[in-house]
Design a protein around this motif. Structure first.
Motif, mmCIF file in Angstrom:
data_model
loop_
_atom_site.group_PDB
_atom_site.id
_atom_site.type_symbol
_atom_site.label_atom_id
_atom_site.label_comp_id
_atom_site.label_asym_id
_atom_site.label_seq_id
_atom_site.Cartn_x
_atom_site.Cartn_y
_atom_site.Cartn_z
ATOM 1 N N LYS A 163 20.735 25.471 42.093
ATOM 2 C CA LYS A 163 21.993 26.185 41.859
ATOM 3 C C LYS A 163 21.819 27.689 42.105
ATOM 4 O O LYS A 163 22.708 28.353 42.614
ATOM 5 N N HIS A 164 20.669 28.213 41.751
ATOM 6 C CA HIS A 164 20.481 29.664 41.824
ATOM 7 C C HIS A 164 19.410 30.101 42.819
ATOM 8 O O HIS A 164 19.182 31.300 42.984
ATOM 9 N N CYS B 276 19.845 29.558 34.693
ATOM 10 C CA CYS B 276 20.486 28.397 34.055
ATOM 11 C C CYS B 276 20.429 28.539 32.536
ATOM 12 O O CYS B 276 21.401 28.244 31.841
ATOM 13 N N CYS C 154 14.943 27.121 34.709
ATOM 14 C CA CYS C 154 15.440 28.271 35.479
ATOM 15 C C CYS C 154 16.020 29.273 34.486
ATOM 16 O O CYS C 154 16.855 28.915 33.656
ATOM 17 N N CYS D 3 15.411 26.414 41.578
ATOM 18 C CA CYS D 3 16.665 25.888 41.042
ATOM 19 C C CYS D 3 17.654 25.747 42.192
ATOM 20 O O CYS D 3 17.905 26.715 42.912
HETATM 21 ZN ZN LIG Z 1 19.352 27.808 37.795
#
Ligand SMILES: [Zn+2]
Length: 374
Positions: free
Chosen positions: A162-163, A135, A132, A160
């Protein structure tokens, strides 16, 4: 062993970064030590010029552990927490997992991909390295390195968590040319997919995110729960029966099933890794037929994960249905909230993309795309 390759005389080891793969850790050491030749790093860590450099399921882990004096963990810890065995172990028996660990500890993993069902599938046997870009930026700022995250490497994960960004596919390790080299994610080594593929992928980001979340929730190195893959067809059939997709005699109503499944996988096939999913009704009938009957041989986990995503949407809903189908007594004893979650989802009051939603929560709204329930 040459004395110059003795790691125990090295000044210091780098530490694991959060969720890092073994390939990433050794690649960082490669750059850190300023080695020009990949073979030199390989010899230091694995006692061989090439073996050990596999980015997915490496061999010679016993050598690695001995040469690093166990400071990165045991063979079992390294293989289960820092290689793709973390992914495949969910779908194979404890005995098969032990066999896989023994193979990875040894000098050769030559039969491993076959035994894990990877080579017998139509999916690519070489796992693409993925990263990512957000990241990468954050990791560089925080740790000084962009590195390979294990959960980004799982087959079926393309966003991802997280994102919510699409992962980039690396050109490294994708061909035979540089397959013994150590490397880290870099902007100039990502595939530039064709504009048409990019457009299609962006328009199906919701479906890809739903599958990615399901994979990560089902395949957790931290909280592993084994699936009885030999009985998964029972869980699927219970759901099909509820949807009226089984005849009174227990036969599959294949035309309806295949049409719904094809509609689901159409959104996923935009990613090159997933283009082995069915593209025609005949193909869908064949693949579904295999998954919905008692299994005869190893099936690639990705086929189960896509089917689970289609039928149940999220891991929470799936596990509740799994317990209900295979162990109703456990549900009766402790699973009332789970049952409520399944009921809510079936009534269209919850969405399978609601990751880790509080079990039994009453206020989950129906929104977003999901894989069925109609
Ligand atoms: Zn990410």
């Amino acid at each position: 062993m040459q004395s110059t390759d003795d790691l125990l005389g090295s000044p210091a080891f780098l530490s694991w970064l959060p969720g890092e793969t073994l390939f990433s850790l050794v690649s960082r050491h490669h750059y850190f030590s300023g080695h020009v030749l990949s073979a030199r790093t390989c010899r230091q860590f694995f006692g061989h010029e090439r073996a050990g450099s596999q980015h997915d399921l490496p061999s010679r882990l016993a050598q690695f552990v001995a040469r690093t004096a166990g400071c990165f963990g045991s063979v079992e810890q390294v293989s289960k927490q820092h290689t793709l065995l973390a992914y495949y172990a969910t779908f194979v028996s404890p005995d098969e997992t032990e066999n896989a660990i023994a193979a990875m500890a040894s000098n050769s993993v030559v039969h491993l991909k076959f035994r894990l069902g990877i080579l017998t599938s139509r999916f690519r046997a070489n796992h693409p390295l993925k990263a990512c870009e957000v990241c990468m930026e954050e990791d560089r700022a925080r740790f000084g390195w962009a590195y390979w995250h294990l959960d980004h490497q799982f087959p079926g994960v393309w966003t991802c968590h997280k994102h919510d960004r699409l992962l980039r596919e690396s050109t490294l390790k994708a061909t035979g040319v540089e397959r013994f080299q150590w490397n880290l994610p870099a902007q100039d080594s990502f595939f530039n997919w064709r504009a048409e593929t990019n457009r299609a992928v962006q328009s199906e980001l919701g479906a890809l995110t739903s599958l990615s979340r399901l994979v990560l929730d089902l395949v957790s190195p931290i909280d592993p729960r084994k699936l009885e893959t030999g009985r998964l067809h029972e869980v699927y059939r219970a759901e099909l029966s509820r949807r009226g997709w089984l005849t009174e005699g227990g036969n599959l109503r294949m035309p309806a099933l295949a049409a719904s499944y094809l509609d689901h996988v159409r959104c996923l096939r935009v990613v090159p890794e997933l283009d082995a999913l069915p593209s025609t009704p005949d193909d869908a009938v064949t693949q579904l037929g295999r998954l919905l009957r008692p299994p005869r041989s190893g099936t690639h986990p990705l086929r189960h994960l896509v089917l689970i995503n289609w039928l149940f949407g999220s891991a929470d809903v799936f596990w509740a249905a799994y317990d209900q189908a295979l162990d109703p007594s456990a549900i009766a004893a402790s699973g009332i909230p789970n049952r409520r979650l399944v009921d809510q989802w079936r009534q269209g009051r919850t969405t399978p993309t609601a990751r880790r939603s509080p079990v039994g929560a009453e206020d989950v709204t129906a929104k977003g795309r999901h894989g069925g329930g109609h």
